[in-house]
Design a protein around this motif. Structure first.
Motif, PDB file in Angstrom:
ATOM      1  N   ASP A 350       0.821  -1.213   0.000  1.00 19.70           N
ATOM      2  CA  ASP A 350       0.000   0.000   0.000  1.00 19.70           C
ATOM      3  C   ASP A 350       0.854   1.262   0.000  1.00 19.70           C
ATOM      4  N   GLU A 351       2.043   1.177   0.613  1.00 18.43           N
ATOM      5  CA  GLU A 351       2.878   2.370   0.773  1.00 18.43           C
ATOM      6  C   GLU A 351       3.822   2.527  -0.410  1.00 18.43           C
ATOM      7  N   VAL A 352       3.278   2.719  -1.618  1.00 18.28           N
ATOM      8  CA  VAL A 352       4.102   2.762  -2.825  1.00 18.28           C
ATOM      9  C   VAL A 352       5.046   3.957  -2.796  1.00 18.28           C
ATOM     10  N   GLU A 353       4.544   5.137  -2.465  1.00 17.12           N
ATOM     11  CA  GLU A 353       5.404   6.319  -2.440  1.00 17.12           C
ATOM     12  C   GLU A 353       6.472   6.196  -1.366  1.00 17.12           C
ATOM     13  N   GLU A 354       6.120   5.624  -0.235  1.00 13.58           N
ATOM     14  CA  GLU A 354       7.079   5.424   0.847  1.00 13.58           C
ATOM     15  C   GLU A 354       8.173   4.457   0.413  1.00 13.58           C
ATOM     16  N   TRP A 355       7.762   3.404  -0.275  1.00 19.45           N
ATOM     17  CA  TRP A 355       8.727   2.445  -0.794  1.00 19.45           C
ATOM     18  C   TRP A 355       9.680   3.114  -1.775  1.00 19.45           C
ATOM     19  N   GLN A 356       9.171   3.900  -2.700  1.00 25.33           N
ATOM     20  CA  GLN A 356      10.016   4.550  -3.691  1.00 25.33           C
ATOM     21  C   GLN A 356      11.021   5.488  -3.035  1.00 25.33           C
ATOM     22  N   MET A 357      10.557   6.248  -2.056  1.00 23.96           N
ATOM     23  CA  MET A 357      11.452   7.174  -1.365  1.00 23.96           C
ATOM     24  C   MET A 357      12.544   6.424  -0.630  1.00 23.96           C
ATOM     25  N   LEU A 358      12.143   5.371   0.065  1.00 18.99           N
ATOM     26  CA  LEU A 358      13.104   4.563   0.806  1.00 18.99           C
ATOM     27  C   LEU A 358      14.103   3.898  -0.125  1.00 18.99           C
ATOM     28  N   ALA A 359      13.599   3.293  -1.201  1.00 22.22           N
ATOM     29  CA  ALA A 359      14.440   2.498  -2.084  1.00 22.22           C
ATOM     30  C   ALA A 359      15.441   3.342  -2.861  1.00 22.22           C
ATOM     31  N   ARG A 360      15.139   4.605  -3.094  1.00 26.61           N
ATOM     32  CA  ARG A 360      16.100   5.437  -3.812  1.00 26.61           C
ATOM     33  C   ARG A 360      17.184   5.982  -2.875  1.00 26.61           C
ATOM     34  N   HIS A 361      17.069   5.681  -1.576  1.00 26.62           N
ATOM     35  CA  HIS A 361      18.101   6.087  -0.632  1.00 26.62           C
ATOM     36  C   HIS A 361      19.058   4.946  -0.296  1.00 26.62           C
ATOM     37  N   TYR A 362      18.983   3.858  -1.019  1.00 26.78           N
ATOM     38  CA  TYR A 362      19.929   2.757  -0.848  1.00 26.78           C
ATOM     39  C   TYR A 362      20.446   2.329  -2.202  1.00 26.78           C
ATOM     40  N   ALA A 363      21.722   1.951  -2.232  1.00 26.70           N
ATOM     41  CA  ALA A 363      22.365   1.654  -3.506  1.00 26.70           C
ATOM     42  C   ALA A 363      23.187   0.376  -3.423  1.00 26.70           C
ATOM     43  N   VAL A 364      23.272  -0.309  -4.544  1.00 30.01           N
ATOM     44  CA  VAL A 364      24.223  -1.396  -4.735  1.00 30.01           C
ATOM     45  C   VAL A 364      25.287  -0.864  -5.679  1.00 30.01           C
ATOM     46  N   VAL A 365      26.527  -0.942  -5.261  1.00 28.09           N
ATOM     47  CA  VAL A 365      27.657  -0.408  -6.014  1.00 28.09           C
ATOM     48  C   VAL A 365      28.648  -1.536  -6.245  1.00 28.09           C
ATOM     49  N   TRP A 366      29.140  -1.677  -7.457  1.00 22.99           N
ATOM     50  CA  TRP A 366      30.087  -2.758  -7.708  1.00 22.99           C
ATOM     51  C   TRP A 366      31.199  -2.290  -8.637  1.00 22.99           C
TER      52      TRP A 366
END
Length: 386
Positions: A350-366
């Motif tokens: 249900d929390e789509v906007e919350e998920w998007q905000m959260l997910a763009r604040h974490y990164a996988v870097v290689w």
């Protein structure tokens, strides 16, 4: 020390804090100075705060496994009391991060270079209760692989007791055994331990846990001082919210220690970014209120910052390369549509906007140096998590 979930989300939402996990820590109105805590005691206390994040990580992993996001028969063995169901956005974050790392690690293991040895090496920093080695073993992917884990001595010793106390973890094939002898305790809490197998009459270490504060690693002069570590085979270093807890100089020195000694090297980082916007500032404040800081958040605010960081540490485009992506984009672009439908059907979001905000604040870097099978990798056309 490992933090294998999106941290502090419960605090960001004002929800209950997880007992024994990231919620453990000091309230926002007190400080070490207020209590007269000495510098060494304050550091020890902060180390314990960081170590406690692994408990919450294990609970989040079990939540995702119990609901069907991930398959991990070993997750429950590292959680006491049956675990706790996490919110859908945490479960999706755990799933997406695990999937991304599985994809990159499987690509590393599958890649064959005729000019390099078939044996490969994985080094997991701040491994904590991570079950990846045992998952690889159950999938028969541990052949020609040496797997190393580094963590605080107390964390490593706790894991050793867990492994010895669970037949699913300690029951090995006839040609394998755990060292030191499981019938006797190790000579000290700092003793290295692991699994050795006999191959063609030769005893080889396949899994080795190194009880070591990573801040002490740069003081070690030679690779040979660390049991089983090799510099003549393709090697992958993994840091899932581990190096971000060290000060910038210490984290740089840890990576440089490996890059100076191992020619064919890759690295995967999972870390928070975006500390300057309101969401990022709230994340930093909530972590600080519990005695936890992430020094990497300030200098490495963006994906470009993270890529530049790896370039300066030896993973330059001249010798290899570096890439980075947010968890948000990984979910959108790396996960096949059929798999997204399966995950969506598990409990909904249900929390789509919350998920998007959260997910763009974490990164996988290689990053990589030499041929590791990641050249031009963008994650598209991938498979599901293991």
């Amino acid at each position: 020390m490992s933090a294998q979930q999106i941290p502090n989300l419960l605090s960001l939402r004002g929800g209950p804090r997880s007992r024994g996990g990231r919620g453990r820590g000091r309230g926002p109105s007190t400080s070490d100075a207020d209590h007269g805590i000495s510098g060494s005691n304050a550091r020890n206390r902060k180390d314990l705060d960081i170590q406690s994040t692994d408990t919450d990580a294990a609970v989040s992993r079990l939540s995702a496994v119990s609901l069907g996001y991930l398959h991990d028969p070993y997750a429950a063995l590292f959680v006491a009391g049956g675990g706790t169901r996490r919110m859908p956005i945490i479960n999706r974050g755990t799933y997406t991060r695990t999937t991304a790392l599985d994809i990159l690690i499987n690509a590393f293991l599958a890649h064959q270079d005729p000019n390099q040895p078939q044996v490969k090496q994985i080094i997991s920093l701040g491994a904590g209760t991570d079950t990846r080695y045992f998952r690889l073993r159950s999938q028969d992917k541990q052949h020609n692989l040496i797997y190393h884990e580094f963590d605080f001595p107390t964390v490593s010793e706790t894991k050793r007791r867990t492994v010895l106390g669970n037949p699913m973890l300690s029951k090995l094939q006839e040609e394998e055994y755990i060292f030191p002898d499981p019938r006797h305790p190790p000579p000290s809490q700092t003793a290295e331990w692991g699994i050795t197998q006999t191959k063609d009459g030769v005893s080889e270490t396949t899994y080795c846990c190194h009880p070591l504060d990573l801040r002490q690693l740069p003081k070690i002069q030679t690779l040979q001082e660390i049991l089983g570590l090799r510099n003549d085979i393709p090697t992958l270093v993994i840091s899932e919210c581990c190096l971000c807890y060290l000060d910038v100089d210490s984290s740089r020195d840890v990576v440089k220690w490996f890059s100076d000694r191992i020619p064919s090297l890759g690295i995967i980082l999972y870390e928070p970014i975006g500390a300057d916007d309101p969401f990022g500032q709230m994340m930093v404040a909530n972590l600080a209120a519990r005695g936890i800081t992430m020094p990497s958040l300030r200098p490495y605010k963006t994906l470009l910052d993270q890529k530049t960081r790896l370039g300066e540490l030896g993973f330059s485009k001249d010798s290899g390369g570096q890439e980075a992506e947010t968890v948000e984009k990984i979910w959108e672009q790396w996960i096949p549509s059929t798999e997204k439908e399966r995950v969506d059907s598990l409990e909904g979001l249900d929390e789509v906007e919350e998920w998007q905000m959260l997910a763009r604040h974490y990164a996988v870097v290689w990053g990589w140096r030499g041929s590791l099978g990641w050249e031009g990798w963008n994650g598209l056309g991938t498979t599901t998590a293991s």
